[in-house]
Design a protein around this motif. Structure first.
Motif, PDB file in Angstrom:
ATOM      1  N   LYS A  34       0.830  -1.196   0.000  1.00 41.71           N
ATOM      2  CA  LYS A  34       0.000   0.000   0.000  1.00 41.71           C
ATOM      3  C   LYS A  34       0.872   1.256   0.000  1.00 41.71           C
ATOM      4  CE  LYS A  34      -3.851  -2.342   0.409  1.00 41.71           C
ATOM      5  NZ  LYS A  34      -4.857  -2.383  -0.683  1.00 41.71           N
ATOM      6  N   LYS A 107      -2.847  -0.088  -8.804  1.00 35.52           N
ATOM      7  CA  LYS A 107      -4.283  -0.095  -8.541  1.00 35.52           C
ATOM      8  C   LYS A 107      -4.650   1.148  -7.736  1.00 35.52           C
ATOM      9  CE  LYS A 107      -8.024  -2.997  -6.744  1.00 35.52           C
ATOM     10  NZ  LYS A 107      -8.647  -1.957  -5.902  1.00 35.52           N
ATOM     11  N   ASP A 109      -6.959   2.484  -5.208  1.00 35.99           N
ATOM     12  CA  ASP A 109      -7.925   1.996  -4.219  1.00 35.99           C
ATOM     13  C   ASP A 109      -9.006   3.032  -3.932  1.00 35.99           C
ATOM     14  OD1 ASP A 109      -6.633  -0.492  -3.867  1.00 35.99           O
ATOM     15  OD2 ASP A 109      -5.173   0.437  -2.519  1.00 35.99           O
ATOM     16  N   ARG A 110      -8.585   4.274  -3.779  1.00 33.19           N
ATOM     17  CA  ARG A 110      -9.566   5.336  -3.531  1.00 33.19           C
ATOM     18  C   ARG A 110      -8.886   6.691  -3.630  1.00 33.19           C
ATOM     19  NH1 ARG A 110      -9.653   7.097   2.124  1.00 33.19           N
ATOM     20  NH2 ARG A 110      -8.117   5.910   3.337  1.00 33.19           N
ATOM     21  N   SER A 124      -2.232   0.547  -4.617  1.00 31.18           N
ATOM     22  CA  SER A 124      -1.690  -0.768  -4.263  1.00 31.18           C
ATOM     23  C   SER A 124      -0.770  -1.255  -5.374  1.00 31.18           C
ATOM     24  CB  SER A 124      -2.816  -1.794  -4.086  1.00 31.18           C
ATOM     25  OG  SER A 124      -3.695  -1.423  -3.064  1.00 31.18           O
TER      26      SER A 124
END
Length: 230
Positions: A34, A107, A109-110, A124
């Motif tokens: 992360k 990725k 995530d938000r 990520s």
């Protein structure tokens, strides 16, 4: 031809790698890793990321800030090939390039909107060090960026490579629970330089505020000690 151009740093990566040792060699290899992308003050306008939340993945364009050097070489030694075989720099993703620029697909995530930091991207699977300068961000477009029929050249022979990880439970408990999966994935990718194979040598990986010490023998990475970093 104008040989010099000005590029601004728009953001920085924040993650669990305080040094470059152990960072996965490619993005996406350890999906549990992360990180956050924090914009520089000049670029914290929320309008700049409007619509980005609709994309599952993004491209990060960044600088190999720990690998900037004068000059360049047309041949490099890819680590996965043992550090002895030379390949053309443009056939590799080596950081030692004419322009020390990296490209990673991660990725998204938000998107968080912080009252002090503006928009913050939670991602990520990144392969960047803490503090890495981000030069640009673009959405990943699966319809044009994905090529399932693509051939990976000499790199294809290293797909799926992983070590078995022996991490004693009493040592694993030293690591915060929400970091354990990522750390196990990093260790399985074999953080060692490819030219080092001494089974008695102990290595140290700085991750999430801990020095994780290990040895590798016969395809098994064994964690020996976990020490908090001061």
């Amino acid at each position: 031809m104008n040989e010099l151009i000005a590029i601004k740093v728009i953001a920085q990566m924040h993650c669990d790698f305080s040094t470059k040792f152990g960072i996965p060699r490619q993005s996406g290899l350890v999906k549990a890793l992360k990180g956050t992308v924090v914009f520089a003050p000049e670029y914290r306008n929320p309008d700049a990321v409007r619509g980005l939340e609709g994309f599952s993945h993004i491209w990060l364009i960044w600088q190999f800030s720990e690998a900037v050097r004068e000059g360049w070489s047309p041949m490099v030694r890819p680590p996965r090939m043992g550090g002895n075989t030379r390949m053309g720099v443009f056939a590799t993703r080596s950081p030692f390039r004419p322009n020390a620029i990296g490209l990673s697909s991660v990725k998204l995530d938000r998107v968080e909107f912080s009252p002090t930091l503006g928009p913050v991207l939670h991602v990520s699977g990144a392969d960047l060090m803490d503090g890495t300068p981000i030069l640009d961000i673009k959405p990943y477009l699966p319809g044009v960026d994905s090529h399932p029929e693509a051939v990976g050249g000499f790199a294809d022979q290293f797909q799926g490579y992983a070590l078995e990880v022996d991490f004693p439970e009493e040592l694993l408990r030293c690591i915060p629970e929400n970091r354990r999966e990522a750390l196990m994935g990093v260790l399985a990718q074999d953080p060692r330089p490819s030219y080092q194979h001494d089974p008695e040598r102990q290595y140290g990986l700085s991750f999430a505020g801990f020095d994780v010490r290990f040895r590798v023998r016969d395809g098994v990475l064994s964690v020996c000690e976990v020490v908090p970093l001061t």
